[in-house]
Scaffold this motif. Structure first.
Motif, mmCIF file in Angstrom:
data_model
loop_
_atom_site.group_PDB
_atom_site.id
_atom_site.type_symbol
_atom_site.label_atom_id
_atom_site.label_comp_id
_atom_site.label_asym_id
_atom_site.label_seq_id
_atom_site.Cartn_x
_atom_site.Cartn_y
_atom_site.Cartn_z
ATOM 1 N N THR A 79 46.332 82.770 25.687
ATOM 2 C CA THR A 79 46.956 83.760 25.197
ATOM 3 C C THR A 79 47.944 83.662 24.078
ATOM 4 O O THR A 79 48.363 84.676 23.350
ATOM 5 C CB THR A 79 47.552 84.789 26.176
ATOM 6 N N GLU A 80 47.922 82.533 23.832
ATOM 7 C CA GLU A 80 48.866 81.969 22.715
ATOM 8 C C GLU A 80 48.382 81.433 21.521
ATOM 9 O O GLU A 80 49.069 80.619 20.835
ATOM 10 C CB GLU A 80 50.157 81.128 23.271
ATOM 11 N N TRP A 81 46.910 81.410 21.262
ATOM 12 C CA TRP A 81 46.355 80.953 20.195
ATOM 13 C C TRP A 81 47.129 81.291 19.215
ATOM 14 O O TRP A 81 47.198 82.584 18.855
ATOM 15 C CB TRP A 81 44.870 80.885 20.489
ATOM 16 N N LEU A 82 46.818 80.652 18.116
ATOM 17 C CA LEU A 82 47.323 81.122 16.710
ATOM 18 C C LEU A 82 45.923 81.838 16.029
ATOM 19 O O LEU A 82 44.998 80.956 15.795
ATOM 20 C CB LEU A 82 47.937 79.927 16.037
ATOM 21 N N TRP A 83 46.237 83.042 15.881
ATOM 22 C CA TRP A 83 45.065 83.656 14.971
ATOM 23 C C TRP A 83 44.543 83.025 13.718
ATOM 24 O O TRP A 83 43.389 83.189 13.266
ATOM 25 C CB TRP A 83 45.184 85.142 14.779
ATOM 26 N N TYR A 84 45.442 82.480 12.918
ATOM 27 C CA TYR A 84 45.287 82.050 11.606
ATOM 28 C C TYR A 84 44.551 80.449 11.740
ATOM 29 O O TYR A 84 44.054 80.041 10.778
ATOM 30 C CB TYR A 84 46.290 81.743 10.672
ATOM 31 N N LEU A 85 44.421 80.039 13.028
ATOM 32 C CA LEU A 85 43.726 79.080 13.219
ATOM 33 C C LEU A 85 42.433 79.099 13.842
ATOM 34 O O LEU A 85 41.652 78.038 14.101
ATOM 35 C CB LEU A 85 44.553 77.652 13.847
ATOM 36 N N PRO A 87 38.424 80.154 14.230
ATOM 37 C CA PRO A 87 37.298 80.026 13.521
ATOM 38 C C PRO A 87 36.905 81.252 12.765
ATOM 39 O O PRO A 87 36.657 81.062 11.324
ATOM 40 C CB PRO A 87 36.257 79.485 14.300
ATOM 41 N N TRP A 88 36.989 82.305 13.056
ATOM 42 C CA TRP A 88 36.697 83.434 12.513
ATOM 43 C C TRP A 88 37.530 83.736 11.351
ATOM 44 O O TRP A 88 36.985 84.402 10.238
ATOM 45 C CB TRP A 88 36.468 84.744 13.383
ATOM 46 N N PHE A 89 38.643 83.632 11.438
ATOM 47 C CA PHE A 89 39.800 83.807 10.445
ATOM 48 C C PHE A 89 39.378 82.805 9.232
ATOM 49 O O PHE A 89 39.456 82.974 7.947
ATOM 50 C CB PHE A 89 41.167 83.709 10.668
ATOM 51 N N LEU A 90 39.287 81.506 9.533
ATOM 52 C CA LEU A 90 39.008 80.446 8.689
ATOM 53 C C LEU A 90 37.550 80.577 7.951
ATOM 54 O O LEU A 90 37.651 80.334 6.860
ATOM 55 C CB LEU A 90 39.115 79.120 9.126
ATOM 56 N N LEU A 91 36.577 81.046 8.531
ATOM 57 C CA LEU A 91 35.556 81.389 7.863
ATOM 58 C C LEU A 91 35.308 82.628 6.816
ATOM 59 O O LEU A 91 34.878 82.176 5.652
ATOM 60 C CB LEU A 91 34.251 81.789 8.895
ATOM 61 N N CYS A 92 36.264 83.541 7.236
ATOM 62 C CA CYS A 92 36.600 84.766 6.426
ATOM 63 C C CYS A 92 37.294 84.082 5.158
ATOM 64 O O CYS A 92 37.052 84.747 3.991
ATOM 65 C CB CYS A 92 37.256 85.792 6.922
ATOM 66 N N LEU A 93 38.437 83.349 5.505
ATOM 67 C CA LEU A 93 39.275 82.684 4.361
ATOM 68 C C LEU A 93 38.095 81.911 3.247
ATOM 69 O O LEU A 93 38.299 81.950 2.191
ATOM 70 C CB LEU A 93 40.378 81.790 4.948
ATOM 71 N N LEU A 94 37.031 80.963 3.926
ATOM 72 C CA LEU A 94 36.402 80.127 3.331
ATOM 73 C C LEU A 94 35.421 81.100 2.424
ATOM 74 O O LEU A 94 35.408 80.749 0.817
ATOM 75 C CB LEU A 94 35.543 79.214 4.022
ATOM 76 N N LEU A 95 35.158 82.361 2.827
ATOM 77 C CA LEU A 95 34.374 83.091 1.855
ATOM 78 C C LEU A 95 35.162 83.862 0.977
ATOM 79 O O LEU A 95 34.461 83.775 -0.210
ATOM 80 C CB LEU A 95 33.792 84.171 2.817
ATOM 81 N N VAL A 96 36.226 84.174 1.037
ATOM 82 C CA VAL A 96 37.287 84.930 -0.184
ATOM 83 C C VAL A 96 37.516 83.659 -0.995
ATOM 84 O O VAL A 96 37.275 83.940 -2.237
ATOM 85 C CB VAL A 96 38.418 85.568 0.645
ATOM 86 N N ILE A 97 37.911 82.651 -0.658
ATOM 87 C CA ILE A 97 38.126 81.460 -1.759
ATOM 88 C C ILE A 97 37.011 81.179 -2.482
ATOM 89 O O ILE A 97 37.138 80.832 -3.594
ATOM 90 C CB ILE A 97 38.829 80.585 -0.852
ATOM 91 N N SER A 98 36.062 80.648 -1.555
ATOM 92 C CA SER A 98 34.811 80.153 -2.412
ATOM 93 C C SER A 98 34.300 81.271 -3.470
ATOM 94 O O SER A 98 33.970 80.956 -4.354
ATOM 95 C CB SER A 98 33.786 79.960 -1.327
#
Length: 142
Positions: A79-85, A87-98
């Motif tokens: 319940t305390e996982w960091l959302w910005y770490l 995988p779904w967020f990091l893959l979206c970030l990869l797509l936007v940056i790339s």
């Protein structure tokens, strides 16, 4: 079946089909308006060697962050996982940056100057689509 609602898979297939048609229609309309050539699906085309090196650097960095984020979040309560770490967020970030790097390289080095406008429109459309899908609870399907 395994704690999943019977209609879940049908709703998921309908959602994926609808989103696929929306994305396909948007790309077709934008290609027609901008008179841009169609790119191959899942192609890994680079404008030049600099673009190739930068793109691979971004990919490797995101992979390291995914591994780090997974290991870091394992040490925390679910319940305390960091959302910005996640995988779904990091893959979206990869797509936007790339894709942003691709748009920059197209703007700087491509002969058809409208390619970068098409790429930027795809990025913006992707962000709007993801935000609308998640904020509407998958358009009420899930």
């Amino acid at each position: 079946m395994y704690g999943v609602d019977q209609g879940f898979w049908l709703e998921l297939i309908i959602l994926i089909t609808i989103l696929g048609l929306i994305i396909f229609s948007f790309n077709a309309i934008m290609r027609t308006l901008l008179k841009v050539e169609k790119k191959k699906l899942f192609s890994n085309t680079h404008i030049n060697e600099v673009h190739k090196k930068v793109d691979w650097s971004i990919r490797i960095t995101i992979i390291v962050f995914i591994i780090f984020g997974f290991l870091y979040n394992l040490t925390r309560a679910p319940t305390e996982w960091l959302w910005y770490l996640e995988p779904w967020f990091l893959l979206c970030l990869l797509l936007v940056i790339s894709e942003s790097v691709t748009a920059y390289m197209e703007w700087k080095y491509e002969t058809n100057r409208k390619n970068y406008i098409f790429t930027i429109s795809q990025i913006i459309f992707f962000i709007i689509l993801v935000v609308s899908v998640f904020s509407s609870n998958f358009f009420g399907l899930m």
